[in-house]
Design a protein around this motif. Sequence first.
Motif, PDB file in Angstrom:
ATOM      1  N   ARG A 104       0.826  -1.211   0.000  1.00  0.00           N
ATOM      2  CA  ARG A 104       0.000   0.000   0.000  1.00  0.00           C
ATOM      3  C   ARG A 104       0.856   1.255   0.000  1.00  0.00           C
ATOM      4  NH1 ARG A 104      -4.989  -0.005  -0.050  1.00  0.00           N
ATOM      5  NH2 ARG A 104      -5.038   2.196   0.491  1.00  0.00           N
ATOM      6  N   LEU A 105       1.955   1.230   0.778  1.00  0.00           N
ATOM      7  CA  LEU A 105       2.844   2.397   0.821  1.00  0.00           C
ATOM      8  C   LEU A 105       3.475   2.627  -0.545  1.00  0.00           C
ATOM      9  CD1 LEU A 105       4.546   2.003   4.306  1.00  0.00           C
ATOM     10  CD2 LEU A 105       2.942   3.765   3.571  1.00  0.00           C
ATOM     11  N   LYS A 146       2.278   1.667  -3.365  1.00  0.00           N
ATOM     12  CA  LYS A 146       1.229   2.103  -4.278  1.00  0.00           C
ATOM     13  C   LYS A 146       0.932   3.589  -4.049  1.00  0.00           C
ATOM     14  CE  LYS A 146      -3.463   1.065  -5.320  1.00  0.00           C
ATOM     15  NZ  LYS A 146      -4.678   0.494  -4.781  1.00  0.00           N
ATOM     16  N   SER A 183       1.238   6.417  -6.815  1.00  0.00           N
ATOM     17  CA  SER A 183       0.126   7.250  -7.267  1.00  0.00           C
ATOM     18  C   SER A 183       0.453   8.723  -7.040  1.00  0.00           C
ATOM     19  CB  SER A 183      -1.181   6.833  -6.592  1.00  0.00           C
ATOM     20  OG  SER A 183      -1.119   7.136  -5.229  1.00  0.00           O
ATOM     21  N   ALA A 202       0.436  11.447  -9.878  1.00  0.00           N
ATOM     22  CA  ALA A 202      -0.306  12.696  -9.733  1.00  0.00           C
ATOM     23  C   ALA A 202       0.601  13.888 -10.043  1.00  0.00           C
ATOM     24  CB  ALA A 202      -0.852  12.804  -8.319  1.00  0.00           C
ATOM     25  N   TYR A 256      -1.595  20.165   2.524  1.00  0.00           N
ATOM     26  CA  TYR A 256      -2.864  19.696   3.089  1.00  0.00           C
ATOM     27  C   TYR A 256      -2.940  18.179   3.062  1.00  0.00           C
ATOM     28  CZ  TYR A 256      -5.256  18.231  -1.137  1.00  0.00           C
ATOM     29  OH  TYR A 256      -5.624  17.539  -2.230  1.00  0.00           O
ATOM     30  N   GLU A 257      -2.343  17.569   2.000  1.00  0.00           N
ATOM     31  CA  GLU A 257      -2.322  16.098   1.952  1.00  0.00           C
ATOM     32  C   GLU A 257      -1.567  15.544   3.157  1.00  0.00           C
ATOM     33  OE1 GLU A 257      -0.325  14.302  -1.447  1.00  0.00           O
ATOM     34  OE2 GLU A 257       0.104  12.565  -0.171  1.00  0.00           O
ATOM     35  N   VAL A 310      -3.707  15.889   6.172  1.00  0.00           N
ATOM     36  CA  VAL A 310      -4.732  14.851   6.246  1.00  0.00           C
ATOM     37  C   VAL A 310      -4.130  13.544   6.739  1.00  0.00           C
ATOM     38  CG1 VAL A 310      -6.258  13.384   4.897  1.00  0.00           C
ATOM     39  CG2 VAL A 310      -6.216  15.837   4.496  1.00  0.00           C
ATOM     40  N   ARG A 311      -2.979  13.210   6.168  1.00  0.00           N
ATOM     41  CA  ARG A 311      -2.355  11.951   6.578  1.00  0.00           C
ATOM     42  C   ARG A 311      -2.009  11.973   8.063  1.00  0.00           C
ATOM     43  NH1 ARG A 311      -0.852   8.629   2.265  1.00  0.00           N
ATOM     44  NH2 ARG A 311      -1.080   9.608   0.235  1.00  0.00           N
ATOM     45  N   ILE A 349       5.450  10.059   7.277  1.00  0.00           N
ATOM     46  CA  ILE A 349       5.547  11.082   6.227  1.00  0.00           C
ATOM     47  C   ILE A 349       6.966  11.121   5.678  1.00  0.00           C
ATOM     48  CG2 ILE A 349       5.273  13.541   5.742  1.00  0.00           C
ATOM     49  CD1 ILE A 349       2.660  12.120   6.380  1.00  0.00           C
ATOM     50  N   GLN A 380       7.494   8.271   3.431  1.00  0.00           N
ATOM     51  CA  GLN A 380       6.725   8.416   2.188  1.00  0.00           C
ATOM     52  C   GLN A 380       7.470   9.315   1.201  1.00  0.00           C
ATOM     53  OE1 GLN A 380       2.854  10.276   2.558  1.00  0.00           O
ATOM     54  NE2 GLN A 380       2.791  10.626   0.355  1.00  0.00           N
ATOM     55  N   LEU A 418      -2.973  21.843   7.450  1.00  0.00           N
ATOM     56  CA  LEU A 418      -4.382  21.759   7.053  1.00  0.00           C
ATOM     57  C   LEU A 418      -4.978  23.122   6.734  1.00  0.00           C
ATOM     58  CD1 LEU A 418      -5.611  19.070   9.578  1.00  0.00           C
ATOM     59  CD2 LEU A 418      -5.654  18.895   7.100  1.00  0.00           C
TER      60      LEU A 418
END
Lengths: 404, 242
Positions: free
Chosen positions: A6-7, A9, A13, A17, A312-313, A316-317, A327, A330, A403
Amino acid sequence: MSLAWRLLKAALSSLWAFRSYAALMMIGLIIGIASLTVIHQIGQGAQQQVAARMASMGFGADAFYISSGGGRLGVRRGMKRAVTLTPVDAASISRLDGVAQVVPHKNVARTQVTAGSNHTNTRVRGAPPGWAAARNWSMLHGRFISRADIGQSARVAVVGTTVVRELYGGANPVGRRLRIGRTPFIVVGVLESKGSSGWRDRDDIILVPLSTATKRLSRDDKISGMRVTMTDASRVEEIKGEVTAVLRENHSLGPGVPDDFLIITPDELMKLITRQSRSLVVMLTFVSAVSLFVSGVVIMNIMLVAVSERAYEIGVRRAVGARRRDILYQILMESLMVAAAGGVCGLLLGILLSYLATLLLGIPTAFSPSGFLWALGFSAAVGLFFGVAPAKKAAGLHPVEALR
Amino acid sequence: MIKLKGITKTYYRGKVETPVLLGIDLHVRPGEFLAIMGPSGSGKSTLLHILGLLDRPSGGSYLLDGSETSTLNDDELARLRNAKLGFVFQAFHLLPKSTALDNVLLPFTYAGHFPQDAAHRARHALARVGLEHRLHHRPGEMSGGECQRVAIARALVNDPEVIFADEPTGNLDQRSSLEVISILQGLNAEGRTIVLVTHDTAVGCMCRRLVRLIYGRVDSDEIIAEPTQAMRQLQTLMEAAK
């Protein structure tokens, strides 16, 4: 679906983006890695070529070559060298323990060679019967120089295919005549072609018995060089020392007087030949190092901008439970993957360019898996190193600030 | 469930001190639907951030489920947010390039281990907000109201003890606002605790308890006996439109 997947992926993504950024980040890296790849493949190609050539000369790890005249390998190339070795030297060396074979030869100055109305200018070399076998030459027609030829200093010649073409229009010349200078010879054999790999046409040669060369074609009995084969490859260095001592004694060289001969081992020859391309390699390496560094800085800056845009992403995370280090990982993962992707693209481009260099310019290149891993590792390292600052910035963002 | 005692928050910008919260005492019980209202600058967003463990108070005590949170480190707070809290923001804050389903799955990414039934739970959460037909749509392909419902599903998916909503209707038209509030009312009716910040009195009156902040202090704290039912208003609106 595991967490790691998942990480991965998520990183993929994000990259998709921000693919225009990712493309920008990769350009420098692609150029850098491509040029590194080309350098590496040209280097590999040159080494393989030299190795192949040395093998075709019968120049294995268990042999070295002694050349007349002193100096250092590579330094005196092109200088006229004194001919200092003698048949006595060859005999003393062949008596040394561990020496399997000594094959001397004598180069005669380039001479006009005629056959009928044709003439050419070629290399004439005096050689013993063992010369052909020692250097992996085989016969196309006829025979090689025999022991009897040596005993009689016979006026027989073995010719290379280039000479056959120049003098006989390609027809089998065995039994026909030719003259070296004014001395008449009979052709007894033709060497099989070895082509012109490297810097000269190796088929452009005439071989005569060593004794004929010393007695009939020149005024001295000195020899130009000899190839010494050891019974055991591990004793090369030891025997090299003994040979030096024997030759210095034979030539009555007092202490402090430099050697008047040169022992060339396959290692040294290999180094010499690869050294010739070194300045090019140094320059290209410098260029690619600079472009890799610049691309690293570009990656860092674009990532820093992207981190601001994606605040902001990140917020959110963090809000849904990402820790600072999540983070950090990532963003590092993203820069690592951009760099690795750039590395792979650069590698493919480099392979393509190397292929074109071989195809269009005739520069030998060779692919090596180690180079592949190296390019990937190097670009990954760039990605990691220059990803640290953006990753730290992202991880350091306060969730509330992010945020806003 | 939540006990605040003497919570203060002061921002420092250079040498300038800006006190925002001057001592908040607040007790949120399980199953409540609490609205925090107040004029701008009253500190309502700051209070929500502190309640949501996104920010630390400068002073005071915050007990969540009986344990003190003001002494926890960053990682422990992240862990608590992941396990016990859900967030809905005014600007939705969905990941723009991810599908609704992937957005809802996001909290599981940070849950330490990825549950086997994560996809099932995410679909269920999306169905709960009426978006079972929007699983593979991206935020750009959905209306604002739908985006906010995806955000609610994301806040819901890890079965949190409290959902915090910061001006959840601030970016929405009237109809979408009513849809969102009616979903929140439905969740509350099922027993979910919700804390909401708004400056919209109509929204405030749809909650069951209303706390007003003025200048960093609790000005009033009242129970709303009969909250407006968003669903009914929505129906009225739909009929009027016909």
